[in-house]
Write an enzyme that holds these catalytic residues in place. Sequence first.
Site, PDB file in Angstrom:
ATOM      1  N   GLU A  64       0.816  -1.216   0.000  1.00  0.00           N
ATOM      2  CA  GLU A  64       0.000   0.000   0.000  1.00  0.00           C
ATOM      3  C   GLU A  64       0.847   1.262   0.000  1.00  0.00           C
ATOM      4  OE1 GLU A  64      -2.878  -0.492   3.161  1.00  0.00           O
ATOM      5  OE2 GLU A  64      -3.909  -2.072   2.028  1.00  0.00           O
ATOM      6  N   CYS A  73      -2.203  -4.699  -5.519  1.00  0.00           N
ATOM      7  CA  CYS A  73      -2.731  -5.941  -4.945  1.00  0.00           C
ATOM      8  C   CYS A  73      -1.681  -7.052  -5.007  1.00  0.00           C
ATOM      9  CB  CYS A  73      -3.942  -6.409  -5.736  1.00  0.00           C
ATOM     10  SG  CYS A  73      -5.376  -5.342  -5.616  1.00  0.00           S
ATOM     11  N   GLU A  75      -2.021 -10.093  -5.998  1.00  0.00           N
ATOM     12  CA  GLU A  75      -2.062 -10.899  -7.224  1.00  0.00           C
ATOM     13  C   GLU A  75      -1.219 -10.260  -8.330  1.00  0.00           C
ATOM     14  OE1 GLU A  75      -4.552  -9.908  -5.321  1.00  0.00           O
ATOM     15  OE2 GLU A  75      -6.248 -11.292  -5.367  1.00  0.00           O
ATOM     16  N   CYS A 115      -7.185  -6.989 -10.991  1.00  0.00           N
ATOM     17  CA  CYS A 115      -6.341  -8.196 -10.984  1.00  0.00           C
ATOM     18  C   CYS A 115      -6.874  -9.230 -11.970  1.00  0.00           C
ATOM     19  CB  CYS A 115      -6.261  -8.788  -9.578  1.00  0.00           C
ATOM     20  SG  CYS A 115      -5.253  -7.797  -8.463  1.00  0.00           S
TER      21      CYS A 115
HETATM   22  N1  THU Z   1      -6.208  -6.385  -2.307  1.00  0.00           N
HETATM   23  C1  THU Z   1      -5.449  -7.364  -2.873  1.00  0.00           C
HETATM   24  O1  THU Z   1      -4.260  -7.501  -2.592  1.00  0.00           O
HETATM   25  N2  THU Z   1      -6.049  -8.177  -3.774  1.00  0.00           N
HETATM   26  C2  THU Z   1      -7.344  -8.083  -4.174  1.00  0.00           C
HETATM   27  O2  THU Z   1      -7.757  -8.749  -5.108  1.00  0.00           O
HETATM   28  C3  THU Z   1      -8.247  -7.179  -3.466  1.00  0.00           C
HETATM   29  C4  THU Z   1      -7.602  -6.176  -2.588  1.00  0.00           C
HETATM   30  C5  THU Z   1      -5.553  -5.473  -1.379  1.00  0.00           C
HETATM   31  C6  THU Z   1      -5.405  -4.073  -1.913  1.00  0.00           C
HETATM   32  C7  THU Z   1      -5.356  -3.264  -0.644  1.00  0.00           C
HETATM   33  O3  THU Z   1      -4.015  -3.215  -0.194  1.00  0.00           O
HETATM   34  C8  THU Z   1      -6.188  -4.067   0.336  1.00  0.00           C
HETATM   35  O4  THU Z   1      -6.296  -5.369  -0.197  1.00  0.00           O
HETATM   36  C9  THU Z   1      -7.570  -3.503   0.584  1.00  0.00           C
HETATM   37  O5  THU Z   1      -8.250  -3.294  -0.608  1.00  0.00           O
END
Ligand code: THU
Length: 160
Positions: A64, A73, A75, A115
């Site tokens: 983040e 994300c 993925e 993703c």
């Molecule tokens: N997030 C992921 O890593 N993968 C996803 O498919 C959905 C969301 C993460 C992004 C962010 O850092 C946190 O989860 C909240 O959205």
Amino acid sequence: MKEINITTKFLVYDSKTELPQDVVPLMNDAIEIRKKAYAPYSKFRVGAAILLDNGKIVLGSNQESAAYPSGLCAERVAIFQAGAIYPDSKILKIAISATSDEKPVTSPIPPCGACRQSISEYEFKQKEPIEIYFMGEEGEVYKSESLKNLLPFLFDKDYL
Ligand code: THU
């Protein structure tokens, strides 16, 4: 006027231990790597583990940023890393697991829309489907045989 009905298919495993033998360690990798997520804002930790056809495993966790959209994300961290380091290898499977510092995450957490679009790019590139397994921190695991089940009407290179 006509109606289009699209059916999609997922397998549901009661728990991680029910998964095919080769997928259990991959999901364990996703669970381990989610602990390394950098998620000070959402407190939502996601891990992704990718198995390639050369036997290598590539991992990712969400990263983040104080400028929110600049984060990425788990993925996409994993799949872009796989594409960057092993551009000629095919992606066979992706395992995804998510947890939260603030509440239990017991339902399967699917990859977000961006993703899904990114994973679909690699299915097109390699001309073979990618198996996707996703879960929360425990409980049921969903399996999709291909990204296509997760994203009907996806935008692909043929539209360009
Ligand atoms: N997030 C992921 O890593 N993968 C996803 O498919 C959905 C969301 C993460 C992004 C962010 O850092 C946190 O989860 C909240 O959205």
